[in-house]
Motif scaffolding. Structure first.
Motif, mmCIF file in Angstrom:
data_model
loop_
_atom_site.group_PDB
_atom_site.id
_atom_site.type_symbol
_atom_site.label_atom_id
_atom_site.label_comp_id
_atom_site.label_asym_id
_atom_site.label_seq_id
_atom_site.Cartn_x
_atom_site.Cartn_y
_atom_site.Cartn_z
ATOM 1 N N GLN A 316 -2.611 2.134 -5.261
ATOM 2 C CA GLN A 316 -3.765 1.419 -5.809
ATOM 3 C C GLN A 316 -3.523 -0.082 -5.790
ATOM 4 O O GLN A 316 -4.405 -0.865 -5.440
ATOM 5 C CB GLN A 316 -4.041 1.898 -7.234
ATOM 6 C CG GLN A 316 -5.271 1.263 -7.874
ATOM 7 C CD GLN A 316 -5.494 1.764 -9.283
ATOM 8 O OE1 GLN A 316 -4.563 2.184 -9.952
ATOM 9 N NE2 GLN A 316 -6.731 1.716 -9.731
ATOM 10 N N ALA A 319 -3.782 -1.310 -2.273
ATOM 11 C CA ALA A 319 -5.179 -1.356 -1.833
ATOM 12 C C ALA A 319 -5.890 -2.569 -2.413
ATOM 13 O O ALA A 319 -6.660 -3.249 -1.726
ATOM 14 C CB ALA A 319 -5.893 -0.071 -2.259
ATOM 15 N N MET A 320 -5.616 -2.861 -3.689
ATOM 16 C CA MET A 320 -6.229 -4.027 -4.323
ATOM 17 C C MET A 320 -5.751 -5.316 -3.659
ATOM 18 O O MET A 320 -6.531 -6.252 -3.451
ATOM 19 C CB MET A 320 -5.916 -4.041 -5.815
ATOM 20 C CG MET A 320 -6.583 -2.925 -6.596
ATOM 21 S SD MET A 320 -6.114 -2.904 -8.344
ATOM 22 C CE MET A 320 -6.769 -4.504 -8.864
ATOM 23 N N GLN A 323 -7.531 -5.640 -0.383
ATOM 24 C CA GLN A 323 -8.908 -6.093 -0.578
ATOM 25 C C GLN A 323 -8.957 -7.581 -0.883
ATOM 26 O O GLN A 323 -9.815 -8.304 -0.387
ATOM 27 C CB GLN A 323 -9.555 -5.298 -1.720
ATOM 28 C CG GLN A 323 -9.819 -3.840 -1.388
ATOM 29 C CD GLN A 323 -10.391 -3.085 -2.560
ATOM 30 O OE1 GLN A 323 -10.660 -3.654 -3.616
ATOM 31 N NE2 GLN A 323 -10.568 -1.788 -2.398
ATOM 32 N N GLU A 324 -8.022 -8.034 -1.700
ATOM 33 C CA GLU A 324 -7.975 -9.455 -2.029
ATOM 34 C C GLU A 324 -7.665 -10.286 -0.791
ATOM 35 O O GLU A 324 -8.250 -11.351 -0.570
ATOM 36 C CB GLU A 324 -6.915 -9.697 -3.108
ATOM 37 C CG GLU A 324 -6.741 -11.153 -3.539
ATOM 38 C CD GLU A 324 -7.973 -11.739 -4.181
ATOM 39 O OE1 GLU A 324 -8.822 -10.959 -4.664
ATOM 40 O OE2 GLU A 324 -8.104 -12.982 -4.195
ATOM 41 N N ALA A 326 -8.404 -9.548 2.228
ATOM 42 C CA ALA A 326 -9.575 -9.538 3.112
ATOM 43 C C ALA A 326 -10.596 -10.594 2.712
ATOM 44 O O ALA A 326 -11.441 -10.981 3.521
ATOM 45 C CB ALA A 326 -10.227 -8.160 3.101
ATOM 46 N N LEU A 327 -10.519 -11.058 1.478
ATOM 47 C CA LEU A 327 -11.467 -12.061 0.993
ATOM 48 C C LEU A 327 -10.888 -13.470 1.030
ATOM 49 O O LEU A 327 -11.495 -14.396 0.495
ATOM 50 C CB LEU A 327 -11.897 -11.719 -0.440
ATOM 51 C CG LEU A 327 -12.499 -10.321 -0.655
ATOM 52 C CD1 LEU A 327 -12.871 -10.128 -2.107
ATOM 53 C CD2 LEU A 327 -13.711 -10.117 0.250
ATOM 54 N N ARG A 342 -19.648 -12.065 -1.469
ATOM 55 C CA ARG A 342 -19.492 -11.019 -2.489
ATOM 56 C C ARG A 342 -19.482 -11.600 -3.906
ATOM 57 O O ARG A 342 -19.983 -10.970 -4.843
ATOM 58 C CB ARG A 342 -18.188 -10.249 -2.245
ATOM 59 C CG ARG A 342 -18.258 -9.337 -1.028
ATOM 60 C CD ARG A 342 -17.034 -8.439 -0.960
ATOM 61 N NE ARG A 342 -17.109 -7.532 0.180
ATOM 62 C CZ ARG A 342 -16.173 -6.637 0.488
ATOM 63 N NH1 ARG A 342 -15.089 -6.534 -0.269
ATOM 64 N NH2 ARG A 342 -16.309 -5.849 1.527
#
Length: 501
Positions: A316, A319-320, A323-324, A326-327, A342
């Motif tokens: 988890q 994954a977080m 995601q971070e 990717a931004l 977003r």
């Protein structure tokens, strides 16, 4: 074993220490109530990751002793995840790793337990703290003793000898106290395991003498057990039965499952050898054997659940993190276009809800093609990183700063005053204009500046962006190095600066 040793009082909250004292004194009802109060609100434990891991693992140990198995697994998994670093160091790290290994050993997840306890000893040696090293040595040695007792393998004597050496080193490092008493009692069992009965009896008697006034039921229980083992080897069975009964009584008082299981089996064997007419020994042996099988099955399942939970928590977090990432723009570290799209709607809605005007600035680097052509693309990248640094410096931490594309940046002001957009934009323009670019670009004919279009209005990103883009176009046509405000953004005065060079 569920019993543990004192753990850096200054590094644990007072309530945690209080629960521990209640458990060690056998006051389980009061300890349960105090633990419920402790965990009713999940605090932000400690900033430092090792201290945080220490508290998490310690609370997992408390939860396990209170039979709060699911919570114990959750806390242990979270604490274990905190330990996923390359080079652990320091006193807190040593204690945390050792205690986690001790907890895994207790619940039967033995594969990584001894490895963690051995690692903790290495970390403690490097930290240079004798008390910490003594505790870590004692935990590892106790684990070796109980493995040797429970497994009739060829390596049994070797495990006893290694445990004996660890206990001896632990005693040499620490003064009178619980660790010293535990090392005495455990060391006595290790000596008995290699046939040194006279030394084992002497150490056990000393541990018992020190444990009684200190109300140290754990060390007293182990010491009585050792004396029972020695008397049994000497064929003094009635006395062995007395010592074994005392050991079991004390183990039951502190609810140490591992001690209760082993001492019950030994007592049953002694009673069997005495041909107890009541037949208690045979019944006890069968009962304990069945219970032991059930408990071992449960422990294995709990160990697997713990591992699965740890892997899930780690996945988890990864994954977080993905995601971070990717931004984020990899060059400048700023939010990228996707991140802006977003996050902006929520920020705009928040600003509007507070009755404030949302401001958006579109920042374009002037002369950027000349920088790339004259100094090279590496220098161009460095220039963009410098601009990003200046944007961060001139904006507040809550403002959203984005690298939109190429040499274009977007700034969205959060919780801003009515006229703050043009003011911040002019501050950014002036900072870039006054910046010393020689360290990054050398002596260029045309150092970069920025043109900025500013817009305010309805809380819609597309509307603000289009309005700011029109204003930016006017700034470019008027000579660059300027701030222009969208004409529909109110009656605020326009701010513009011509290039002074």
């Amino acid at each position: 074993m569920q019993q543990d040793y004192p753990l850096m009082p200054g590094r644990l909250p007072a309530q945690d220490r209080q629960v521990r004292l209640l458990l060690d004194s056998g006051r389980f009802e009061a300890a349960g109530a105090a633990f419920d109060e402790l965990t009713a609100v999940r605090p932000n434990l400690v900033a430092d990751q090792w201290d945080r891991a220490t508290v998490l693992v310690h609370r997992a140990s408390l939860a396990w002793r209170l039979d709060r198995i699911p919570l114990a697994l959750e806390l242990a998994a979270e604490g274990w995840t905190e330990l996923d670093v390359d080079r652990p160091s320091g006193i807190a790290a040593a204690h945390t790793i050792s205690m986690l290994g001790h907890l895994l050993e207790t619940i039967g997840h033995r594969a990584p337990a001894l490895e963690l306890m051995a690692l903790a000893v290495q970390v403690a040696r490097a930290a240079g703290d004798d008390d910490t090293l003594a505790q870590c040595l004692c935990r590892e040695a106790n684990a070796l003793v109980f493995r040797a007792v429970s497994r009739r393998s060829e390596s049994r004597e070797e495990q006893f000898r290694l445990a004996r050496a660890l206990f001896e080193e632990s005693r040499a490092l620490t003064g009178p106290g619980q660790v010293y008493r535990s090392a005495l009692a455990g060391g006595a069992r290790a000596h008995a395991g290699v046939g040194e009965h006279e030394t084992a009896e002497r150490l056990a008697a000393e541990a018992l003498r020190l444990s009684t006034p200190a109300e140290d039921l754990f060390s007293a229980s182990v010491a009585n057990w050792v004396l029972a083992v020695v008397r049994r080897e000497q064929h003094e069975l009635p006395e062995a039965r007395t010592y074994a009964s005392r050991a079991l009584d004390r183990a039951e008082t502190i609810r140490d499952t591992q001690l209760m299981m082993q001492f019950s089996l030994d007592l049953a064997a002694i009673c069997d050898e005495l041909s107890d007419p009541v037949g208690e020994s045979a019944a006890l042996r069968r009962t304990v054997s069945a219970s032991r099988l059930a408990v071992e099955t449960l422990q294995e399942g709990l160990g697997q659940a713990l591992e699965q939970r740890r892997v899930a928590v780690q996945a988890q977090r990864m994954a977080m993190a993905a995601q971070e990432a990717a931004l984020r723009d990899p060059l400048t570290g700023l939010t990228n276009r996707l991140g802006l799209e977003r996050r902006a709607p929520a920020l705009l809605e928040q600003t509007a809800a507070q009755g404030r005007i949302p401001w958006l600035m579109l920042v374009d680097v002037d002369w950027f093609k000349d920088v790339n052509d004259g100094a090279g693309h590496a220098a161009g990248d460095a220039a963009l990183q410098e601009v990003a640094h200046l944007l961060r410096r001139e904006c507040r931490a809550d403002d959203l700063i984005c690298r939109w594309a190429g040499d274009e940046f977007v700034v969205l002001l959060v919780d801003s005053a009515d006229e703050s957009g043009p003011v911040v934009a002019e501050r950014i323009r002036a900072a870039v204009d006054a910046h010393d670019w020689r360290l990054v670009l050398g002596r260029t004919k045309q150092p970069p500046t920025v043109s900025i279009g500013v817009a305010a209005g309805p809380a819609e990103l597309d509307h603000l962006f289009s309005a700011a883009d029109i204003a930016l176009y006017r700034a470019k046509r008027a000579g660059r190095n300027r701030v222009e405000i969208d004409q529909d953004s109110g009656d605020l005065p326009s701010i513009s600066r011509t290039d002074s060079r």
